[in-house]
Design an enzyme around this catalytic site. Structure first.
Site, PDB file in Angstrom:
ATOM      1  NE  ARG A 178      15.487   9.511  14.700  1.00  0.00           N
ATOM      2  CZ  ARG A 178      14.602   9.197  15.995  1.00  0.00           C
ATOM      3  NH1 ARG A 178      14.651   7.906  16.229  1.00  0.00           N
ATOM      4  NH2 ARG A 178      14.375  10.178  16.679  1.00  0.00           N
TER       5      ARG A 178
ATOM      6  CG  ASP B 204      13.613   5.705  19.420  1.00  0.00           C
ATOM      7  OD1 ASP B 204      13.625   6.676  18.296  1.00  0.00           O
ATOM      8  OD2 ASP B 204      14.230   6.200  20.588  1.00  0.00           O
TER       9      ASP B 204
END
Length: 305
Positions: free
Chosen positions: A182, A132
Site C-alpha cells: 500500500r 501498517d
C-alpha cells in the site's frame, strides 16, 4: 495557517503521553464520522453496507505505542477475534495491524512472535494481513520484520510512505519479491533530515513510487483521496496499458464517499480502510491533520457541547 494546523495535529498524534491520557478520558467525542464502532461486532454492520455498495475492505483495531505485555497480549487476541468474526460473517476483508500495538516497543522478538500467530491464523481463515507503517524510527524494524515473514507466509503486505527520503530505495529493495504494497503519502510528522519538507516534494515522490511499482508489475494499492494523484494513476493505466487487476484505490472510512462511489462506478477496485475500537486519539489527530476542514468541523461540534 493550514500548515501550522497540520503540524500541530501530527505532533499531538505522536505524543505517547497524550495518547495514553486521551484514550482513557476522551474516547468517543467527535469520532463517529471516522470510526465504525467500539467493537468488531459494531463495525461489521457498517462493513456490510460498504460491501453491498461494491467496496472492498480492510479493518483495523485502533491502538498504538503499547508498552505493557499484558495489553499486547490483549491486542493480539483482539486481532484473532476479529478474524473469527469476519470468517463467521463471511465478510471478505483484509486485516491491518500496527506493530507497536503487538509489542514492537517492547522487543522485536515479541512482535515477530505475535505476527506469526496472526499470519498463521489468517492463512487458516483466508485473510490477508497488512502491516501498517508508523513513524520513521519504527520503519526499519517494520520492513525487517515484513521481509522476514514474507518468506514464511504469502498472506502479508505492508505500507510505504512517500514523504520519507528512503522510500524509493526501500521499494527497489522489495521489488524482486513481488510484494503487496500500500503506497501512501504518510501521516506522521518527521524532521527534514529524513522526510521531504513540502507537499510538492512529497507528491513528486509519491508519483515516482506509484509509477515504479506499477511498471515493476507488482500489485499496487494506492492510498489517497487526492484527485490529482488519481488522475495520474489513470494516465499511467492508459499510457502503459496497465490492467485494472494490478491496482486498487484505497480510502479511509468516512472520507470522500462521493469519490469512492464514482471510482467504483468507473470500474475501479476501491478498498475502504475501516477502523474500530476505543483508543481513537492518535488516529483522530492524524485525520484532523490531513484536512484542515476537519478541524473546523471538529471545533463546531466542540462548541455545541
Amino acid at each position: 495557517m493550514s500548515e501550522w494546523i497540520r503540524n500541530t495535529f501530527y505532533y499531538l498524534s505522536q505524543n505517547k503521553q497524550l495518547n495514553k491520557f486521551a484514550n482513557r478520558h476522551w474516547t468517543t467525542f467527535g469520532t463517529k464520522k471516522f470510526i465504525a464502532g467500539n467493537s468488531i461486532e459494531e463495525a461489521v454492520v457498517k462493513m456490510k453496507q460498504l460491501r453491498a455498495a461494491g467496496l472492498s475492505l480492510t479493518v483495523v483495531h485502533l491502538g498504538e505505542f503499547v508498552e505493557d505485555e499484558h495489553k499486547v497480549k490483549q491486542e493480539t487476541l483482539e486481532v484473532l477475534h476479529c478474524m473469527d468474526v469476519l470468517a463467521r460473517e463471511a465478510l471478505k476483508a483484509e486485516i491491518s495491524v500496527k506493530l507497536t500495538s503487538l509489542g514492537l516497543d517492547i522487543s522485536y522478538e515479541l512482535a515477530l512472535h505475535n505476527m506469526r500467530k496472526i499470519l498463521a491464523y489468517g492463512q487458516e481463515k483466508d485473510i490477508t494481513v497488512m502491516i501498517d507503517m508508523e513513524d520513521y524510527e519504527t520503519s526499519f524494524d517494520t520492513l525487517k520484520l515484513y521481509i522476514q515473514l514474507s518468506k514464511e507466509y504469502s498472506n502479508i503486505g505492508t505500507v510505504l510512505q512517500a514523504h520519507l527520503y528512503k522510500t524509493l530505495q526501500d521499494l527497489q529493495k522489495l521489488s524482486d519479491s513481488n510484494p503487496y504494497l500500500r503506497l501512501v503519502k504518510g501521516a506522521y510528522l518527521e524532521s527534514e533530515d529524513v522526510a521531504f519538507p513540502t507537499k510538492e516534494n512529497i507528491d513528486e515522490n509519491y508519483r515516482n513510487i506509484i509509477k515504479l511499482n506499477l511498471l515493476y508489475g507488482n500489485y499496487t494499492a494506492i492510498g489517497t483521496h487526492d484527485v490529482d494523484i488519481i488522475h495520474f494513476v489513470k494516465d499511467l493505466e492508459e499510457t502503459h496499458c496497465i490492467p485494472r487487476t494490478q491496482f486498487e484505490f484505497q480510502m479511509l472510512y468516512g472520507v470522500r464517499q462521493d469519490l469512492q462511489k464514482t471510482l467504483r462506478q468507473e470500474g475501479y477496485k476501491v478498498r475502504v480502510y475501516v477502523p474500530y475500537g476505543k483508543e481513537r486519539y492518535g488516529y483522530q489527530m492524524r485525520r484532523l491533520a490531513e484536512r484542515p476542514a476537519n478541524v473546523f468541523d471538529f471545533m463546531k461540534k466542540l462548541f455545541k457541547k
